[in-house]
Enzyme design. Structure first.
Site, mmCIF file in Angstrom:
data_model
loop_
_atom_site.group_PDB
_atom_site.id
_atom_site.type_symbol
_atom_site.label_atom_id
_atom_site.label_comp_id
_atom_site.label_asym_id
_atom_site.label_seq_id
_atom_site.Cartn_x
_atom_site.Cartn_y
_atom_site.Cartn_z
ATOM 1 N NE ARG A 183 -3.123 -9.781 7.501
ATOM 2 C CZ ARG A 183 -3.378 -8.485 7.293
ATOM 3 N NH1 ARG A 183 -3.620 -7.691 8.308
ATOM 4 N NH2 ARG A 183 -3.394 -7.991 6.068
ATOM 5 C CD GLU A 341 -7.737 -0.981 7.852
ATOM 6 O OE1 GLU A 341 -8.059 -1.402 8.972
ATOM 7 O OE2 GLU A 341 -7.053 -1.637 7.036
#
Length: 402
Positions: A183, A341
């Protein structure tokens, strides 16, 4: 203050909305009935253009680059070079900084060259494993570039600064064996690697406002941040400690004040359109417009792909101080700042078949924001009904001292 705003919100009524970019999604074969459209005949010739035809033509025109698979960093950089070469009259690719491992952070500018243009920042890949965010930014870039001359002036009188891979080190690492879920960036700190770049921006960095939640009678303990350098949410040693974070900050603040009207950062997953704030539950002063523009995009997405996006503040998910949209809105003074998102299958690893649909949704959101650049801060072009479950007594508007 809260009760006055609550009263005003309660009076908001539904207004029939007309989004001026309604023809733009027809590129991929999805029919939209235009009522009124500033874009005029934009892409009218492609009203029945199928996804298969799109992919075929991309392969033909771009040789090895299409939107039916994910690409590594070298391939993406080559594609950006290709766009600059083929569309050199309005496309430019340049570096805005370097990473800890020496990679270049590359930004693509699309512009008519008008000195009075507003500016719009778009990024993807700040979190390395979110490949669909990178591909969606590339998809919307492709649509803008390959149809630039057909665009209405509303969309051409904007300088688009697009950074498909904001975290090149992390993205490259996520393409190596057994590291698909990486990430953070790749800064080495003793035995640890990596900082969460979306916790490293210099506004309310590493700060949580629990007193506001208590005063509003809200119980909220979901906080996404960690002082542990091995955590995926590690915010770094200090605000803007990371080269990638500083590259964005230095680039945007290098322009005159008020040049940037929009800031859009793509992530995955969840199907959310988020606006400030993420550091606590205060509402920005223009939250009615931020919500309304986001809801307009969500409605349009549902009409096209039947995916339901929810629109609310970032802190409605969890608290994440030091994020990019809070900084963009409060420090850089960019009035339309959003974090999206994208769609999901409850995983970061979406199949390549989702790239084009997600790209369409990204494009809708970006064009909705542009379409509202010139509307006033208090009156968006479209005002959907404010959710009935909003608790107006608990709405706290930011103060000038926040």
């Amino acid at each position: 203050m809260a009760s006055k705003f609550g009263f005003a919100i309660y009076g908001v009524i539904l207004i029939v909305i007309v989004v001026s970019f309604c023809n733009i999604i027809s590129l991929s074969g999805l029919a939209i009935e235009p009522v009124v459209s500033k874009a005029g005949n934009f892409l009218e010739k492609n009203n029945t253009y199928s996804t298969d035809e799109l992919l075929r033509d991309l392969k033909r025109d771009h040789k090895v680059f299409s939107f039916d698979e994910y690409y590594n960093l070298t391939q993406i950089n080559n594609y950006m070079n290709y766009l600059q070469h083929k569309y050199k009259n309005f496309v430019q690719v340049f570096p805005i900084g370097q990473t800890w491992e020496g990679r270049t952070i590359r930004t693509l500018k699309i512009s008519s060259g008008n000195a009075n243009n507003s500016a719009f920042w778009i990024d993807g890949g700040i979190h390395a494993r979110e490949w669909i965010a990178v591909s969606s930014v590339l998809f919307l870039t492709n649509v803008l570039v390959t149809n630039w001359l057909d665009l209405d002036p509303v969309f051409r009188n904007v300088d688009y600064y697009i950074t498909p891979v904001l975290n090149p080190d992390g993205y490259a690492f996520s393409h190596t064996e057994d590291n698909r879920w990486w990430r953070r960036n790749r800064r080495k700190m003793g035995l640890c690697y990596g900082v969460d770049l979306n916790r490293n921006f210099p506004y309310k960095w590493n700060e949580f406002k629990t007193n506001l939640l208590e005063s509003a009678g809200i119980e909220f303990t979901n906080m996404s941040q960690s002082p542990d350098c091995s955590s995926d949410e590690y915010p770094g040693l200090a605000p803007s400690s990371e080269l990638e974070t500083r590259a964005v900050i230095n680039f945007i603040t290098g322009f005159p004040a008020n040049k940037f009207k929009g800031f859009l950062s793509f992530h995955t997953y969840g199907k959310y359109i988020l606006y400030p704030y993420g550091y606590d539950h205060r509402m920005p002063k223009n939250f009615i417009k931020l919500f309304s523009v986001g809801q307009t995009a969500a409605d349009k997405i549902f009409n096209v792909t039947e995916e339901k996006y929810k629109v609310f503040t970032g802190s409605s998910l969890y608290l994440f101080p030091g994020n990019s949209i809070d900084w963009a809105y409060k420090v850089a003074k960019i009035p339309l700042s959003y974090l999206v998102e994208l769609r999901d299958n409850l995983s970061f690893d979406l199949p390549p078949s989702e790239i084009v649909p997600a790209g369409k949704e990204a494009l809708i959101i970006a064009m909705t924001i542009v379409d509202n650049f010139d509307s006033s801060a208090e009156t968006p072009k479209s005002i959907p009904v404010v959710p009935a479950d909003w608790n107006y007594e608990n709405i706290v508007i930011e103060s000038d001292n926040d």
